[in-house]
Design an enzyme around this catalytic site. Structure first.
Site, PDB file in Angstrom:
ATOM      1  N   LYS A  50     -34.524-128.205 -32.692  1.00 42.28           N
ATOM      2  CA  LYS A  50     -35.274-129.468 -32.719  1.00 42.28           C
ATOM      3  C   LYS A  50     -36.765-129.215 -32.505  1.00 42.28           C
ATOM      4  O   LYS A  50     -37.597-129.756 -33.216  1.00 42.28           O
ATOM      5  CB  LYS A  50     -34.782-130.427 -31.613  1.00 42.28           C
ATOM      6  CG  LYS A  50     -33.320-130.765 -31.655  1.00 42.28           C
ATOM      7  CD  LYS A  50     -32.953-131.841 -30.641  1.00 42.28           C
ATOM      8  CE  LYS A  50     -33.140-131.431 -29.187  1.00 42.28           C
ATOM      9  NZ  LYS A  50     -32.219-130.354 -28.748  1.00 42.28           N
ATOM     10  N   ARG A  55     -31.403-139.130 -24.948  1.00 46.40           N
ATOM     11  CA  ARG A  55     -30.320-138.183 -24.686  1.00 46.40           C
ATOM     12  C   ARG A  55     -29.107-138.877 -24.086  1.00 46.40           C
ATOM     13  O   ARG A  55     -28.102-138.225 -23.797  1.00 46.40           O
ATOM     14  CB  ARG A  55     -30.813-137.138 -23.693  1.00 46.40           C
ATOM     15  CG  ARG A  55     -31.101-135.767 -24.308  1.00 46.40           C
ATOM     16  CD  ARG A  55     -31.543-134.903 -23.176  1.00 46.40           C
ATOM     17  NE  ARG A  55     -31.527-133.497 -23.353  1.00 46.40           N
ATOM     18  CZ  ARG A  55     -32.547-132.760 -23.772  1.00 46.40           C
ATOM     19  NH1 ARG A  55     -33.641-133.327 -24.190  1.00 46.40           N
ATOM     20  NH2 ARG A  55     -32.454-131.460 -23.783  1.00 46.40           N
ATOM     21  N   ARG A  74     -33.657-115.727 -25.953  1.00 45.05           N
ATOM     22  CA  ARG A  74     -35.017-116.212 -26.219  1.00 45.05           C
ATOM     23  C   ARG A  74     -36.009-115.658 -25.193  1.00 45.05           C
ATOM     24  O   ARG A  74     -35.733-115.638 -23.990  1.00 45.05           O
ATOM     25  CB  ARG A  74     -35.008-117.743 -26.165  1.00 45.05           C
ATOM     26  CG  ARG A  74     -36.357-118.362 -26.447  1.00 45.05           C
ATOM     27  CD  ARG A  74     -36.244-119.770 -26.926  1.00 45.05           C
ATOM     28  NE  ARG A  74     -35.829-120.720 -25.894  1.00 45.05           N
ATOM     29  CZ  ARG A  74     -35.721-122.026 -26.106  1.00 45.05           C
ATOM     30  NH1 ARG A  74     -35.977-122.530 -27.305  1.00 45.05           N
ATOM     31  NH2 ARG A  74     -35.331-122.825 -25.137  1.00 45.05           N
ATOM     32  N   ARG A  95     -37.195-118.168 -20.067  1.00 42.53           N
ATOM     33  CA  ARG A  95     -37.369-119.476 -19.429  1.00 42.53           C
ATOM     34  C   ARG A  95     -36.256-119.679 -18.413  1.00 42.53           C
ATOM     35  O   ARG A  95     -35.109-119.313 -18.671  1.00 42.53           O
ATOM     36  CB  ARG A  95     -37.258-120.568 -20.505  1.00 42.53           C
ATOM     37  CG  ARG A  95     -38.512-121.340 -20.736  1.00 42.53           C
ATOM     38  CD  ARG A  95     -38.408-122.193 -21.961  1.00 42.53           C
ATOM     39  NE  ARG A  95     -37.394-123.237 -21.857  1.00 42.53           N
ATOM     40  CZ  ARG A  95     -37.175-124.162 -22.794  1.00 42.53           C
ATOM     41  NH1 ARG A  95     -37.888-124.155 -23.893  1.00 42.53           N
ATOM     42  NH2 ARG A  95     -36.245-125.069 -22.638  1.00 42.53           N
ATOM     43  N   ARG A 107     -26.423-127.083 -19.557  1.00 44.33           N
ATOM     44  CA  ARG A 107     -27.135-127.929 -20.522  1.00 44.33           C
ATOM     45  C   ARG A 107     -26.200-128.330 -21.661  1.00 44.33           C
ATOM     46  O   ARG A 107     -26.250-129.459 -22.150  1.00 44.33           O
ATOM     47  CB  ARG A 107     -28.368-127.197 -21.072  1.00 44.33           C
ATOM     48  CG  ARG A 107     -29.462-127.031 -20.023  1.00 44.33           C
ATOM     49  CD  ARG A 107     -30.493-126.011 -20.441  1.00 44.33           C
ATOM     50  NE  ARG A 107     -31.344-126.461 -21.524  1.00 44.33           N
ATOM     51  CZ  ARG A 107     -32.097-125.644 -22.267  1.00 44.33           C
ATOM     52  NH1 ARG A 107     -32.087-124.351 -22.051  1.00 44.33           N
ATOM     53  NH2 ARG A 107     -32.852-126.136 -23.215  1.00 44.33           N
TER      54      ARG A 107
HETATM   55  P1  AMP Z   1     -35.372-129.618 -23.664  1.00 41.67           P
HETATM   56  O1  AMP Z   1     -36.535-128.706 -23.776  1.00 41.67           O
HETATM   57  O2  AMP Z   1     -35.446-130.778 -24.620  1.00 41.67           O
HETATM   58  O3  AMP Z   1     -34.051-128.889 -23.774  1.00 41.67           O
HETATM   59  O4  AMP Z   1     -35.419-130.281 -22.205  1.00 41.67           O
HETATM   60  C1  AMP Z   1     -35.429-129.483 -21.038  1.00 41.67           C
HETATM   61  C2  AMP Z   1     -34.880-130.254 -19.866  1.00 41.67           C
HETATM   62  O5  AMP Z   1     -35.678-131.423 -19.627  1.00 41.67           O
HETATM   63  C3  AMP Z   1     -33.464-130.779 -20.053  1.00 41.67           C
HETATM   64  O6  AMP Z   1     -32.490-129.789 -19.754  1.00 41.67           O
HETATM   65  C4  AMP Z   1     -33.451-131.943 -19.064  1.00 41.67           C
HETATM   66  O7  AMP Z   1     -33.325-131.487 -17.740  1.00 41.67           O
HETATM   67  C5  AMP Z   1     -34.844-132.528 -19.208  1.00 41.67           C
HETATM   68  N1  AMP Z   1     -34.904-133.563 -20.271  1.00 41.67           N
HETATM   69  C6  AMP Z   1     -35.558-133.502 -21.453  1.00 41.67           C
HETATM   70  N2  AMP Z   1     -35.414-134.635 -22.165  1.00 41.67           N
HETATM   71  C7  AMP Z   1     -34.630-135.448 -21.408  1.00 41.67           C
HETATM   72  C8  AMP Z   1     -34.101-136.760 -21.595  1.00 41.67           C
HETATM   73  N3  AMP Z   1     -34.348-137.473 -22.723  1.00 41.67           N
HETATM   74  N4  AMP Z   1     -33.340-137.290 -20.596  1.00 41.67           N
HETATM   75  C9  AMP Z   1     -33.098-136.597 -19.472  1.00 41.67           C
HETATM   76  N5  AMP Z   1     -33.540-135.338 -19.239  1.00 41.67           N
HETATM   77  C10 AMP Z   1     -34.310-134.764 -20.190  1.00 41.67           C
END
Ligand code: AMP
Length: 218
Positions: free
Chosen positions: A18, A93, A127, A160, A171
């Protein structure tokens, strides 16, 4: 591609691409990309009040509470740069987030990037990110020329925090339990575009561009 307006949601598990595809669209089409994950990570790095609140949640691979996440996106979507177009990378989400979004914006489509869990694990645990410039590598499929050193700027490469195996598994669990129901939610509204996210990024981007037109207003 000539677009008047393109309001999109990017769905799919963590590591589905994404971020990569939305950054390509931002560079090539000028569509603003909004990533809640990037916003939270920046807040953690800068130790802001928000960062201190969400730090432990991100480290554990859980989801930040809806109320907080919705408030951040509502504020960001009030900026003038996203009046015509945006790509939301990682929001909504959960179903409550999608319902809240519907009350203040009308996305044209939700794009679901499908990738199997075993490929996600391989992608994310391998990664490596440059601490200095943010360039992304993979230990197996895109290694740097010199171990742990960025080819582009000489910065140090690191894993990371949330790309460690246990966190990636958490996740993925959060994705299947909370986010996957959004596929049915947007399909029911006739607004779902499903794309195979497993090939390389250029192939996925080309498929995305060739398919998205039918969801956009002429
Ligand atoms: P991502 O980089 O999109 O995988 O987001 C990293 C982390 O941020 C996720 O594992 C969540 O802990 C938090 N996060 C990102 N977007 C959301 C969302 N829309 N709702 C809740 N937590 C989020």
């Amino acid at each position: 591609m000539n677009i008047q307006s393109m309001k999109l949601i990017f769905l799919g598990p963590p590591g589905a691409g994404k971020g990569t595809i939305s950054k390509m669209a931002a560079e090539r089409l000028g569509v603003p990309q909004i990533s809640t994950g990037d916003m939270f990570r920046t807040a953690v790095k800068e130790k802001t009040e928000l960062g201190l609140r969400v730090q432990a949640i991100l480290a554990a691979g859980g989801l930040v509470p809806d109320e907080l996440t919705i408030a951040i996106i509502r504020e960001r979507l009030s900026w003038p740069d996203v009046r015509q177009s945006y790509i939301l990378d990682g929001f909504p989400r959960t179903i409550p987030q999608a319902e809240a979004l519907a009350a203040f914006s009308s996305p044209d489509a939700a794009v679901d990037f499908e990738v199997r869990d075993d490929l996600i694990l391989f992608r994310l645990t391998g990664r490596r990110v440059c601490r200095a410039c943010g360039a992304i590598y993979h230990a197996v499929t895109k290694p740097p020329k010199v171990d742990s050193i960025c080819d582009l700027c000489g910065g140090e490469l690191y894993t990371r925090n949330d790309d460690r195996e246990e966190t990636v598994k958490a996740r993925l669990r959060a994705y299947h339990e909370e986010t996957e129901p959004l596929i049915g939610y947007y399909a029911g509204k006739g607004r779902l575009l499903t794309i195979d996210g497993s090939p390389d990024a250029e192939t996925v981007y080309t498929t995305f561009i060739s398919e998205i037109g039918r969801f956009l207003k002429k």
